[in-house]
Design a protein around this motif. Structure first.
Motif, PDB file in Angstrom:
ATOM      1  N   LYS A 115     -52.826  84.344  32.511  1.00  0.00           N
ATOM      2  CA  LYS A 115     -52.707  84.856  33.865  1.00  0.00           C
ATOM      3  C   LYS A 115     -53.039  86.342  33.886  1.00  0.00           C
ATOM      4  N   ARG A 116     -53.751  86.757  34.907  1.00  0.00           N
ATOM      5  CA  ARG A 116     -54.100  88.167  35.033  1.00  0.00           C
ATOM      6  C   ARG A 116     -52.867  88.979  35.381  1.00  0.00           C
ATOM      7  N   VAL A 117     -52.780  90.130  34.781  1.00  0.00           N
ATOM      8  CA  VAL A 117     -51.673  91.034  35.048  1.00  0.00           C
ATOM      9  C   VAL A 117     -52.107  91.946  36.187  1.00  0.00           C
ATOM     10  N   SER A 118     -51.306  92.000  37.238  1.00  0.00           N
ATOM     11  CA  SER A 118     -51.695  92.805  38.379  1.00  0.00           C
ATOM     12  C   SER A 118     -51.321  94.275  38.200  1.00  0.00           C
ATOM     13  N   LYS A 119     -50.333  94.568  37.379  1.00  0.00           N
ATOM     14  CA  LYS A 119     -49.907  95.951  37.179  1.00  0.00           C
ATOM     15  C   LYS A 119     -50.607  96.558  35.973  1.00  0.00           C
ATOM     16  N   GLY A 120     -50.757  97.860  36.033  1.00  0.00           N
ATOM     17  CA  GLY A 120     -51.252  98.599  34.872  1.00  0.00           C
ATOM     18  C   GLY A 120     -52.760  98.551  34.724  1.00  0.00           C
ATOM     19  N   ARG A 121     -53.199  99.144  33.660  1.00  0.00           N
ATOM     20  CA  ARG A 121     -54.615  99.236  33.355  1.00  0.00           C
ATOM     21  C   ARG A 121     -55.087  97.953  32.685  1.00  0.00           C
ATOM     22  N   PRO A 122     -56.262  97.417  33.035  1.00  0.00           N
ATOM     23  CA  PRO A 122     -56.724  96.176  32.405  1.00  0.00           C
ATOM     24  C   PRO A 122     -57.027  96.370  30.927  1.00  0.00           C
ATOM     25  N   LYS A 123     -56.802  95.322  30.125  1.00  0.00           N
ATOM     26  CA  LYS A 123     -57.078  95.387  28.701  1.00  0.00           C
ATOM     27  C   LYS A 123     -58.572  95.303  28.462  1.00  0.00           C
TER      28      LYS A 123
END
Length: 142
Positions: A87-95
């Protein structure tokens, strides 16, 4: 072409070196250039799927309305359970997902070190010990 790169086009085989003509089955800009040069009609090189008479055939058939969803039969097929780790993480900087080269590996070595004071976590341009633009002049006159 204006860029200076040449592409081989074979209109009989519907082939162009760029690959767009074979993939999309629509004339690419290189085919347009050849057709203009030879005074040929480019429309004959468009695949029949894209022609208006074929598109009209699709809409000749009657579409059956789906009706009320409450009357639909219950689905009995396999059930899909999503993987929560994908699942995509909506918070923070993308990996980072790209493959790193030598320049990208430099960023992964660790924290930055300032060349001016030797401190960790900042660069020379952001050094807190660097003299500001007003500190370089002479003392103010009274």
């Amino acid at each position: 072409m204006p860029i200076g790169i040449e592409y081989a086009v074979n209109l009989r085989q519907r082939y162009c070196d760029c690959g767009e003509f074979q993939t999309d089955r629509i004339p690419c800009r290189h085919v347009f250039a050849c057709c203009a040069n030879q005074r040929l009609d480019w429309q004959q090189y468009v695949h029949e799927v894209y022609r208006m008479d074929e598109i009209r055939k699709v809409y000749r058939a009657r579409f059956k309305p789906l009706g009320n969803p409450a009357t639909w039969p219950v689905y009995q097929g396999p059930r899909h359970i999503p993987n929560p780790h994908l699942k995509r993480v909506s918070k923070g900087r993308p990996k980072i997902t790209r493959f790193l080269n030598e320049m990208g590996m430099r960023d992964m070595r660790g924290p930055r070190h300032c060349r001016l004071c030797g401190g960790e976590g900042h660069s020379r341009s952001r050094c807190p010990h660097r003299a500001g633009p007003s500190a370089g002049g002479s003392a103010p006159m009274s």
